[in-house]
Design a protein around this motif. Structure first.
Motif, PDB file in Angstrom:
ATOM      1  N   ALA A 282       0.891  -1.121   0.031  1.00  0.00           N
ATOM      2  CA  ALA A 282      -0.187  -0.319  -0.512  1.00  0.00           C
ATOM      3  C   ALA A 282       0.596   1.259   0.146  1.00  0.00           C
ATOM      4  O   ALA A 282       0.486   1.952  -0.205  1.00  0.00           O
TER       5      ALA A 282
ATOM      6  N   CYS B 197       1.923   3.392  -2.880  1.00  0.00           N
ATOM      7  CA  CYS B 197       1.029   3.636  -4.274  1.00  0.00           C
ATOM      8  C   CYS B 197       1.177   5.191  -5.216  1.00  0.00           C
ATOM      9  O   CYS B 197       0.591   5.251  -6.143  1.00  0.00           O
TER      10      CYS B 197
ATOM     11  N   ARG C 191      -5.114  -0.820  -2.542  1.00  0.00           N
ATOM     12  CA  ARG C 191      -4.697  -0.783  -1.085  1.00  0.00           C
ATOM     13  C   ARG C 191      -5.510  -2.760  -1.085  1.00  0.00           C
ATOM     14  O   ARG C 191      -5.083  -3.612  -0.455  1.00  0.00           O
TER      15      ARG C 191
END
Length: 132
Positions: free
Chosen positions: A29, A32, A62
């Motif tokens: 995550a 990103c 995510r």
């Protein structure tokens, strides 16, 4: 043969090609921002018709819809990504890839994931490769 791959042997001559220095990192995550930058650099996008805003992209990263998802680095610089979906299809996203880079990415996938990926009981796996 470190850094090289044997491509042919003929009459006691070994033909080799230089391998690119690719490394791979599993997507997290926290990647990103980098993934969004790579997405904006793509020439072709088949996964969306309207370019996502950063928040929608963050949610996508995510939720990670892929079985496997990796960032590809060339000499420490992010070059692109590859993913394996649950139907065993493979996506490789690299702008202006060379044949040797594509081969090296496929070699990495086969070496590291082929024993962990199983064909669906309802569908046979197919191999399709498009290079733009």
């Amino acid at each position: 043969s470190v850094g090289f791959k044997i491509i042919n042997k003929l009459n006691n001559i070994v033909y080799m090609e230089k391998r690119d220095k690719l490394t791979y990192k599993k997507v997290e995550a926290t990647d990103c921002e980098l993934l969004y930058k790579l997405l904006k650099q793509r020439e072709f996008n088949i996964s969306h018709k309207i370019f996502p805003d950063y928040e929608n992209h963050r949610i996508f990263v995510r939720d990670n819809p892929y079985l496997k998802w990796y960032i590809i680095y060339l000499f420490g610089q992010a070059l692109g990504t590859f993913y394996i979906q649950y139907d065993n299809s493979i996506g490789i996203n690299i702008n202006n890839p060379s044949k040797s880079i594509i081969n090296e990415v496929f070699d990495y996938i086969l070496k590291n994931f082929s024993s962990k990926i199983y064909p669906s009981k309802n569908k046979s796996s197919t191999k399709v490769m498009k290079i733009h």
